[in-house]
Structure formats: C-alpha cells, structure tokens
Design an enzyme around this catalytic site. Structure first.
Site, PDB file in Angstrom:
ATOM      1  CG  LEU A  75      -2.012  -1.157   1.137  1.00 54.85           C
ATOM      2  CD1 LEU A  75      -2.902  -1.107   2.365  1.00 54.85           C
ATOM      3  CD2 LEU A  75      -2.832  -1.149  -0.140  1.00 54.85           C
ATOM      4  CG  ASP A  76       3.905   4.220   1.010  1.00 57.02           C
ATOM      5  OD1 ASP A  76       3.422   5.041   0.203  1.00 57.02           O
ATOM      6  OD2 ASP A  76       4.709   4.543   1.906  1.00 57.02           O
TER       7      ASP A  76
END
Length: 168
Positions: free
Chosen positions: A64-65
């Site tokens: 998620l990054d």
C-alpha cells in the site's frame, strides 16, 4: 524486498526496524537526477517489484505504499522494495494516506474502502508511469483535494511524448 536485520524498542519506547543500507539511493532520487528511464529499464524494475508484491500477496499482506521513494537500489544497482510500514493483512481496512503516496494511490485506498491486492498493482502501474515520465502520474504539486478528485474519477494517465519502443 529490502532485508530486515532486526527490530527493537528504544529506551524511550520507540519501535525500530533496522534494514540493510541501500547505497544505490532511491528511484525517486534517480528520476529527479537523470529523468525518465528507458522502457527496458522500467520494465526490469517493474518485474522485480511485481515479484516482491506477489510474495507479499502470498503472505496475505498488502504493501500500500509502492512509490518511487520506496524503491531502493543496492550497491549493485538491484532494485528492492522498501517501507512495508503501511503494510497490513489483506482483511484490514485502508491505511491513512501520506501526502507523498497520494499521487500513486489506488481509488479504493483514496476512498477509504478496504483495499485488495489490486491496490498494490495500481500503485505499481503508477510507479511504472513515473519511471517513464519522471513525474507522478496524477501530478505531485496539486493540492490533495484536487489529486483525490482526479484519482477517484479515474482520470486517464497518459504517457504523452514517451516513446514506447525497445530501441532506446
């Protein structure tokens, strides 16, 4: 993935993750210094990142990054995915967004709904677009509210002016 060496808690109670030092710097710094990558360079890095995300998915984790600042290079210039700080089990809700991650974020993450592995795939594709243009796909200088609207609407991201041939 950047290897984790150890974890510990400081006397002040702060958790620390010690990882290998990647002396080759970040993809973000490379793009800022040298501009866009060739198609073959970008695809080679994307393949390594996709393998790392596939492994995370097998462990039911989401990164998620995935952004150029979280792609680090070893001294041998091998790309590694760093900063699993936002990672969470696939069943968890959306993490808080950091301003630097926003231009790469998948619509479901922006909306605050439960992300799936497709969110990491979106961020990988956005990172690929940045590798080919040396720019964040939805811009990085716009206010957060404008970026959120663009991402939520699913505005198309073009690679205008980018030659997509292997003869670079």
């Amino acid at each position: 993935v950047v290897p984790m060496l150890r974890t510990f808690v400081t006397d002040a109670g702060t958790g620390v993750v010690e990882m290998d030092f990647c002396q080759g710097g970040s993809l973000q710094a490379r793009l800022a210094a040298d501009g866009p990558l060739t198609t073959s360079e970008a695809l080679a890095i994307t393949e390594v990142l996709a393998d790392a995300l596939d492994t995370a998915d097998e462990l039911e984790l989401l990164h998620l990054d995935v952004t150029p600042s979280n792609v680090l290079f070893t001294g041998f210039q091998q790309p590694q995915l760093a900063d699993f700080g936002l990672n969470q089990p696939s069943a968890a809700g959306a993490p808080p967004l950091s301003p630097s991650s926003l231009p790469y974020s998948a619509p479901e993450v922006v909306r605050g709904t439960r992300p799936t592995p497709a969110a990491d795939t979106w961020m990988l594709a956005a990172t690929y677009a940045a590798m080919r243009t040396a720019k964040a796909p939805f811009g990085d200088s716009d206010p957060a509210s404008v970026l959120l609207r663009r991402i939520e609407r699913g505005d198309r991201v073009g690679l205008r002016g980018v030659t997509l041939s292997e003869s670079e």
